[in-house]
Write an enzyme that holds these catalytic residues in place. Structure first.
Site, PDB file in Angstrom:
ATOM      1  N   GLU A   1       0.838  -1.207   0.000  1.00  0.00           N
ATOM      2  CA  GLU A   1       0.000   0.000   0.000  1.00  0.00           C
ATOM      3  C   GLU A   1       0.876   1.262   0.000  1.00  0.00           C
ATOM      4  OE1 GLU A   1      -2.773   0.876  -0.714  1.00  0.00           O
ATOM      5  OE2 GLU A   1      -3.134   2.776   0.295  1.00  0.00           O
TER       6      GLU A   1
ATOM      7  N   LYS B   1       0.738   4.082  -2.926  1.00  0.00           N
ATOM      8  CA  LYS B   1       0.467   5.487  -2.604  1.00  0.00           C
ATOM      9  C   LYS B   1       1.545   6.376  -3.207  1.00  0.00           C
ATOM     10  CE  LYS B   1      -2.558   5.455  -1.510  1.00  0.00           C
ATOM     11  NZ  LYS B   1      -3.832   4.885  -1.331  1.00  0.00           N
TER      12      LYS B   1
ATOM     13  N   GLU C   1       1.254   6.569  -7.112  1.00  0.00           N
ATOM     14  CA  GLU C   1       0.134   7.269  -7.725  1.00  0.00           C
ATOM     15  C   GLU C   1       0.196   8.777  -7.577  1.00  0.00           C
ATOM     16  OE1 GLU C   1      -3.084   5.789  -4.397  1.00  0.00           O
ATOM     17  OE2 GLU C   1      -3.896   6.585  -6.233  1.00  0.00           O
TER      18      GLU C   1
ATOM     19  N   HIS D   1      16.171 -13.426  -4.257  1.00  0.00           N
ATOM     20  CA  HIS D   1      15.814 -14.336  -5.342  1.00  0.00           C
ATOM     21  C   HIS D   1      15.710 -13.608  -6.683  1.00  0.00           C
ATOM     22  CE1 HIS D   1      15.373 -17.547  -2.473  1.00  0.00           C
ATOM     23  NE2 HIS D   1      14.654 -16.732  -1.714  1.00  0.00           N
TER      24      HIS D   1
HETATM   25  C1  F6R Z   1      -5.635   4.261  -4.554  1.00  0.00           C
HETATM   26  C2  F6R Z   1      -7.060   4.092  -4.735  1.00  0.00           C
HETATM   27  C3  F6R Z   1      -7.533   3.021  -5.630  1.00  0.00           C
HETATM   28  C4  F6R Z   1      -8.862   2.455  -5.117  1.00  0.00           C
HETATM   29  C5  F6R Z   1      -9.441   1.476  -6.149  1.00  0.00           C
HETATM   30  C6  F6R Z   1     -10.719   0.854  -5.643  1.00  0.00           C
HETATM   31  O1  F6R Z   1      -5.352   5.265  -3.649  1.00  0.00           O
HETATM   32  O2  F6R Z   1      -7.845   4.818  -4.177  1.00  0.00           O
HETATM   33  O3  F6R Z   1      -6.593   2.020  -5.772  1.00  0.00           O
HETATM   34  O4  F6R Z   1      -8.642   1.815  -3.888  1.00  0.00           O
HETATM   35  O5  F6R Z   1      -9.710   2.148  -7.346  1.00  0.00           O
HETATM   36  O6  F6R Z   1     -11.672   1.829  -5.373  1.00  0.00           O
HETATM   37  P1  F6R Z   1     -12.894   1.519  -4.437  1.00  0.00           P
HETATM   38  O7  F6R Z   1     -12.380   1.269  -3.073  1.00  0.00           O
HETATM   39  O8  F6R Z   1     -13.768   2.732  -4.525  1.00  0.00           O
HETATM   40  O9  F6R Z   1     -13.568   0.291  -5.000  1.00  0.00           O
END
Ligand code: F6R
Length: 609
Positions: free
Chosen positions: A482, A486, A489, A505
Site C-alpha cells: 500500500e 500510494k 500514484e 531471489h
Molecule cells: C488508490 C485508490 C484506488 C482504489 C481502487 C478501488 O489510492 O484509491 O486504488 O482503492 O480504485 O476503489 P474503491 O475502493 O472505490 O472500490
C-alpha cells in the site's frame, strides 16, 4: 456526509440555500431538499441524486419565501430516495427538520410516537425528530426543541422551522458541527463554514450542547437548558477553497489527519459497552451460517485490495478460516472455486467500482454469500451484497485513498473478531485484549501524526530519486504494498514492494549505491530476519529508512534513518504503520510539485472495467 444550510432574512431564501448546499457538495451526498416558509405555508421540495435534480424541480415550482432550511443527505438510515431525503416533517406538516448525525434511540421513540397515532413515511431517524417536536409543541418552538432533545440520544446538528412561528429558525449542536452566520438583516446556519461564506464572514461557532434562535434581526445563543450565552463573533479570513479543506493544504492531508476520527466512528457502537465483545447488528448472516463457512474470498481493487490482504491475515489468525485474496478484475476470469460455503468479502470505498461490482455479481451467480465493506451507504455494491459493513470514514475526496483504507482495516478487525467470537476460535480474554488495543489505535495514530516533520524530511530526500524499494515481512508486506502504491500514484516515483526475504531471489540485482529502501519492521517474530534482510541491501549500497515498533533497538543500528511508532498487538500494527507511508507519499508528491489531490491519469471512482 450530510450538509445543513439555513437562512432567515429579507432575500429569496431558495437561491441562498441552493448556493450554500453547492458549497457542501464536496462532503458527498445522495439526495437534497429544501423547506421554505411560503405564502402557502411551510413547503418542502426534495429530490434524490445530485443537486441539479432539485434545481430542476424548483425551476418548475419555486419556493418563494424569506426563511428556509436545506440539506444534502448521505444515507445512513434508509436508502437514498426522495422520501428519505431531508427536510422531514410531521403529520400536521407544520414542522420541518434537517439533521446531521444519528439518533441512536430513534426506534424506541418511533414506536412510542406510532402508538399515539403518528404515521411515519420514511425509514429515517430524522423524521422521528419532527414528530417528536410536533408532539411536544405548546406554543413555543424553542421549548419544544429543548424538550425533544432531552428525549434523544446520539449525535446531532439540527435546523428546525415551524409554520406557527414563521420568523424563527432554531439550530442545535450536539456532537455534530454547526455554525451560525451573522449578516445585516439576515442570518444563516451551516454545518460547515463554506456554506455561508458568500454572504458573511462573521460567525458564531456553536459548542456541543448549545443552540441558537435566529430571526432576521438577530441571533440568540443559549444552552440546551435555555441559559443565554454571550460570545464574540469569529471573523473568517480564509477563502472558500481553504475552508473546505479545514485549513489543510490538500484534501489528502486533511483525510490523513481525519483517521483517528474515522477509526473511532467505524468502531462506534460495534464494540459493546463492556468493551470486551463485538456487536455486528448489521449482519444478517446467522451463527449457523458462520459455522458452515469453509473458505473466504476477499475481492477488491487497488488500495481496497491491499486492505483485503491485511484482512486475510486478520481473519486467518482470529477465525482460523482459510482466506484467498483476489484482484477484482481477475476474479471472474480465473473460474474461482466457489461453493455454497464460500463467503465472498468485497471491499470498495466508493461501492461503485465496476471491477468489484462484476466480481460481486459473479460470486452471487455461483451461489456465494457476499459481504460488502464499503464507505458509501446505498452504493451499488452495498445494495447488491447480502450483508454490508459500512466504514464510517466520511467522504474521501483526494484520489489517493487514506482514511478509507484504514477504516477498511478497522472493519476487518471487527469482522475477524466477530467471526472468532462466534466460532469460539479465540478465548474471550484474548478477544477482550484485542478490543482494548483496538480502542487505543486512534490515540496512537495521533502520536504518529505529531512526527510528520520527520517523514517530510525523508520525502524530500527520496523525491530526487526515480526508483526505490519498500520491504516488509508477513503482515508488514501487505502494508508496504500500500505504501508503494500510494507513492507511485501521487509522486510518480517508481517503487516496488517486496517481501524482505524475497529480494535475494532476483530483485537484489537492482540494489545499487544510494537507492532508497523503506523497511517496515513491526512483527516481533520476524524482526531478526528483517534486520538480516536490511543488512543485505545495506551491504549493496542502499540507503535505508526504517520504520519499527518502539522498543526494538536492533533496527536502529541497522538502518540509516529511523522512525519509531507506538507499540500495539502485532496484528493491529498495519493500522499504525501505514500512516507514515501515507505521509511519505504526500510529502514526496508535494516536493515534486505534483497535483496531490488529483494525480494524472486517475479518477476517484473507477466505473469502467
Ligand atoms: C488508490 C485508490 C484506488 C482504489 C481502487 C478501488 O489510492 O484509491 O486504488 O482503492 O480504485 O476503489 P474503491 O475502493 O472505490 O472500490
Amino acid at each position: 456526509m450530510c450538509g445543513i444550510v439555513g437562512y432567515v432574512g429579507k432575500r429569496d431564501s431558495q437561491n441562498i440555500l441552493i448556493e450554500g448546499l453547492k458549497k457542501l457538495e464536496y462532503r458527498g451526498y445522495d439526495s437534497a431538499g429544501l423547506a421554505v416558509f411560503t405564502s402557502d405555508g411551510l413547503q418542502i421540495t426534495k429530490s434524490m441524486g445530485r443537486l441539479v435534480n432539485l434545481e430542476n424541480v424548483l425551476a418548475d415550482a419555486p419556493l418563494a419565501g424569506f426563511i428556509g432550511i436545506g440539506h444534502t443527505r448521505w444515507a445512513t438510515h434508509g436508502k437514498p430516495s426522495d422520501v428519505n431525503s431531508h427536510p422531514h416533517t410531521d403529520n400536521s406538516k407544520k414542522f420541518s427538520v434537517v439533521h446531521n448525525g444519528i439518533i441512536e434511540n430513534y426506534m424506541s421513540l418511533k414506536e412510542e410516537l406510532a402508538a399515539s397515532g403518528h404515521v411515519f413515511v420514511s425509514e429515517t431517524d430524522t423524521e422521528v425528530i419532527s414528530h417528536l417536536i410536533a408532539s411536544l409543541y405548546e406554543g413555543d418552538i424553542v421549548k419544544a426543541v429543548q424538550k425533544a432533545i432531552t428525549r434523544m440520544t446520539g449525535a446531532f446538528a439540527l435546523g428546525v422551522l415551524t409554520e406557527y412561528e414563521p420568523d424563527k429558525l432554531v439550530a442545535v449542536r450536539f456532537f455534530s458541527p454547526l455554525i451560525i452566520g451573522v449578516g445585516e438583516g439576515e442570518n444563516f446556519i451551516g454545518s460547515d463554514i463554506p456554506a455561508i461564506l458568500d454572504y458573511t464572514r462573521n460567525v458564531y461557532i456553536l459548542n456541543d450542547g448549545e443552540m441558537a434562535v435566529l430571526t432576521k434581526d438577530g441571533v440568540e445563543l443559549m444552552t440546551l437548558e435555555g441559559n443565554f450565552i454571550s460570545r464574540e463573533l469569529f471573523h473568517v479570513d480564509w477563502d472558500i477553497v481553504t475552508a473546505e479543506k479545514a485549513g489543510f493544504d490538500h484534501f489528502m492531508l486533511k483525510e490523513i489527519y481525519e483517521q483517528p476520527k474515522a477509526y473511532r466512528d467505524t468502531m462506534g457502537s460495534r464494540i459493546d459497552p463492556s468493551g470486551k465483545r463485538i456487536v455486528m447488528n448489521e449482519l444478517k448472516m446467522t451463527d449457523e451460517y458462520i459455522h458452515r463457512i469453509q473458505q473466504i474470498h476477499i475481492v477488491a481493487c487497488g488500495t481496497a485490495y491491499h486492505a483485503g490482504m491485511v484482512g486475510k491475515s486478520i481473519i486467518e489468525k482470529l477465525a482460523r478460516i482459510p482466506v484467498e485474496t483476489d484482484v477484482a478484475s481477475e476474479y471472474r476470469y480465473r473460474s474461482p472455486i466457489i461453493t455454497p460455503n464460500t463467503l465472498v468479502v468485497v471491499v470498495s470505498q466508493s461501492g461503485e467500482t465496476a471491477d468489484t461490482l462484476a466480481a460481486l455479481r459473479e460470486a452471487k451467480r455461483c451461489g456465494a454469500r457476499v459481504v460488502a465493506i464499503t464507505n458509501v451507504v446505498g452504493s451499488s455494491v452495498a445494495r447488491e451484497a447480502d450483508d454490508v459493513i459500512v466504514t464510517w470514514a466520511g467522504p474521501e475526496i483526494a484520489v489517493a485513498s487514506t482514511k478509507a483504507y484504514t477504516s477498511q482495516l478497522i472493519a476487518f478487525y471487527l469482522f475477524g473478531l466477530y467471526l472468532a467470537q462466534t466460532l469460539g476460535t479465540q478465548d474471550e480474554a484474548y478477544i477482550a485484549d484485542v478490543v482494548t488495543e483496538l480502542k487505543l489505535l486512534p490515540d496512537k495514530v495521533e502520536q504518529i501524526l505529531q512526527h510528520a516533520e520527520i517523514i517530510k524530511e525523508w520525502a524530500e530526500q527520496i523525491s530526487t530519486h526515480d526508483n526505490l524499494f519498500f520491504i516488509g515481512r508477513g503482515i508488514d508486506y501487505a502494508v508496504v504494498l500500500e505504501g508503494s502504491l500510494k507513492l507511485k500514484e501521487i509522486s510518480y516515483i517508481h517503487s516496488e514492494a517486496y517481501p524482505s526475504g524475497e529480494l535475494k531471489h532476483g530483485t537484489l540485482a537492482l540494489i545499487e549505491e544510494g537507492i532508497p529502501v523503506i523497511a517496515l519492521a513491526t512483527q516481533p517474530e520476524l524482526f531478526e530476519k528483517t534486520v538480516s534482510n536490511i543488512k543485505e541491501v545495506k551491504a549493496r549500497g542502499a540507503y535505508v529508512f526504517g520504520i519499527h515498533t518502539l522498543g526494538e533497538t536492533e533496527l536502529v543500528k541497522a538502518v540509516d534513518q529511523v522512525l519509531e511508532i507506538p507499540q500495539t498487538i502485532p496484528l493491529l500494527s498495519p493500522a499504525l504503520s501505514v500512516v507514515p507511508l501515507q505521509l511519505l507519499a504526500y510529502y514526496a508528491s508535494l516536493a515534486r510539485g505534483n497535483d496531490v489531490d488529483k494525480p494524472r491519469n486517475l479518477a476517484k471512482s473507477v466505473t469502467v472495467e
